[in-house]
Motif scaffolding. Structure first.
Motif, PDB file in Angstrom:
ATOM      1  N   VAL A 148       0.839  -1.201   0.000  1.00 30.39           N
ATOM      2  CA  VAL A 148       0.000   0.000   0.000  1.00 30.39           C
ATOM      3  C   VAL A 148       0.878   1.257   0.000  1.00 30.39           C
ATOM      4  CG1 VAL A 148      -1.667   1.350   1.332  1.00 30.39           C
ATOM      5  CG2 VAL A 148      -1.968  -1.120   1.100  1.00 30.39           C
ATOM      6  N   ARG A 149       1.911   1.251   0.816  1.00 33.46           N
ATOM      7  CA  ARG A 149       2.792   2.422   0.870  1.00 33.46           C
ATOM      8  C   ARG A 149       3.510   2.628  -0.461  1.00 33.46           C
ATOM      9  NH1 ARG A 149       6.619   4.040   5.877  1.00 33.46           N
ATOM     10  NH2 ARG A 149       4.538   4.378   6.703  1.00 33.46           N
ATOM     11  N   ALA A 150       3.953   1.541  -1.087  1.00 33.85           N
ATOM     12  CA  ALA A 150       4.619   1.651  -2.388  1.00 33.85           C
ATOM     13  C   ALA A 150       3.656   2.195  -3.435  1.00 33.85           C
ATOM     14  CB  ALA A 150       5.175   0.296  -2.808  1.00 33.85           C
ATOM     15  N   ALA A 151       2.402   1.730  -3.395  1.00 37.48           N
ATOM     16  CA  ALA A 151       1.401   2.217  -4.345  1.00 37.48           C
ATOM     17  C   ALA A 151       1.096   3.688  -4.095  1.00 37.48           C
ATOM     18  CB  ALA A 151       0.126   1.385  -4.242  1.00 37.48           C
ATOM     19  N   LEU A 152       0.988   4.073  -2.831  1.00 34.71           N
ATOM     20  CA  LEU A 152       0.781   5.489  -2.509  1.00 34.71           C
ATOM     21  C   LEU A 152       1.930   6.336  -3.023  1.00 34.71           C
ATOM     22  CD1 LEU A 152      -0.600   5.485   1.150  1.00 34.71           C
ATOM     23  CD2 LEU A 152      -1.718   6.484  -0.842  1.00 34.71           C
ATOM     24  N   GLY A 153       3.160   5.825  -2.854  1.00 30.16           N
ATOM     25  CA  GLY A 153       4.336   6.559  -3.300  1.00 30.16           C
ATOM     26  C   GLY A 153       4.391   6.752  -4.800  1.00 30.16           C
ATOM     27  N   ALA A 154       3.676   5.885  -5.549  1.00 30.01           N
ATOM     28  CA  ALA A 154       3.665   5.994  -7.012  1.00 30.01           C
ATOM     29  C   ALA A 154       2.642   7.007  -7.513  1.00 30.01           C
ATOM     30  CB  ALA A 154       3.375   4.624  -7.626  1.00 30.01           C
ATOM     31  N   LEU A 155       1.771   7.479  -6.625  1.00 32.75           N
ATOM     32  CA  LEU A 155       0.777   8.473  -7.018  1.00 32.75           C
ATOM     33  C   LEU A 155       1.418   9.851  -7.148  1.00 32.75           C
ATOM     34  CD1 LEU A 155      -2.201   7.540  -4.654  1.00 32.75           C
ATOM     35  CD2 LEU A 155      -1.948   6.937  -7.063  1.00 32.75           C
TER      36      LEU A 155
END
Length: 207
Positions: A148-155
């Motif tokens: 989830v954190r990695a996906a958030l960081g890609a936003l």
């Protein structure tokens, strides 16, 4: 480091804070803080330091940096206490400061990476707690949080900011617009598109 300049100001709740003070609204506490009340400020710290740290962690993807930034944000609240006006909700006031601090940190981090020859500004260290053998459930939970954190960081930064403010801190679209700048409709759009992209990224990661 900001803490060394304000060593006399402890960012922990005062043990002598009375129930009457703790029951007051954020805005009343900030007005009292503006008048110099450290007891009132201590209650605000108790209410918001953890929330700001969590918010900064989502935006910077670095827990240690988030802790430092949260401390700096609350110190900035103390230093700018005279500028606060009760017509503005305190949470808009404090999250605006936090948003600006995180944005400035991101700019500084990218400059340092370019200086040292790194091309990927998202390649920051990932700090995970140590695990004992056999803690499978904990391992799986940490892996889920990592995804989830990695996906958030890609936003995009604006979309990530709006998403975290809306769903983790329960701010209204009008409040998000005040913090991030722009219109309420823009804030809604950022959240909508961020949710769609986050879902897609998580589905791709799980595939």
């Amino acid at each position: 480091m900001a803490m060394t300049r304000d060593r006399e100001l402890r960012l922990v709740p005062a043990s002598s804070t009375g129930t009457a003070v703790e029951d007051r609204s954020d805005e009343d506490l900030m007005v009292a803080t503006g008048a110099g009340s450290r007891d009132a400020f201590a209650v605000l710290v108790a209410r918001y330091l953890g929330r700001i740290e969590s918010y900064c962690a989502k935006l910077t993807t670095d827990d240690r940096t988030a802790e430092e930034l949260a401390q700096e944000v609350m110190l900035a609240v103390w230093r700018t206490r005279g500028a606060y006006r009760p017509a503005k909700p305190f949470r808009v006031f404090v999250f605006t400061i936090a948003s600006n601090r995180c944005r400035n940190h991101a700019r500084s981090w990218r400059r340092r990476l370019r200086w040292f020859g790194f091309a990927d500004p998202a390649a920051e260290p990932d700090h995970l707690p140590a695990l004992e053998p056999g803690q499978l459930d904990r391992v799986l939970e940490i892996e889920r949080q990592r995804r989830v954190r990695a996906a958030l960081g890609a936003l995009p930064a604006r979309a990530r900011n709006a998403l975290v403010l809306r769903f983790e801190h329960d701010l209204s679209y009008a409040e998000i617009a005040q913090i991030a700048g722009g219109s309420e409709g823009t804030a809604r759009s950022h959240v909508f598109h961020a949710l769609r992209k986050l879902q897609r990224l998580l589905e791709e990661d799980a595939a």
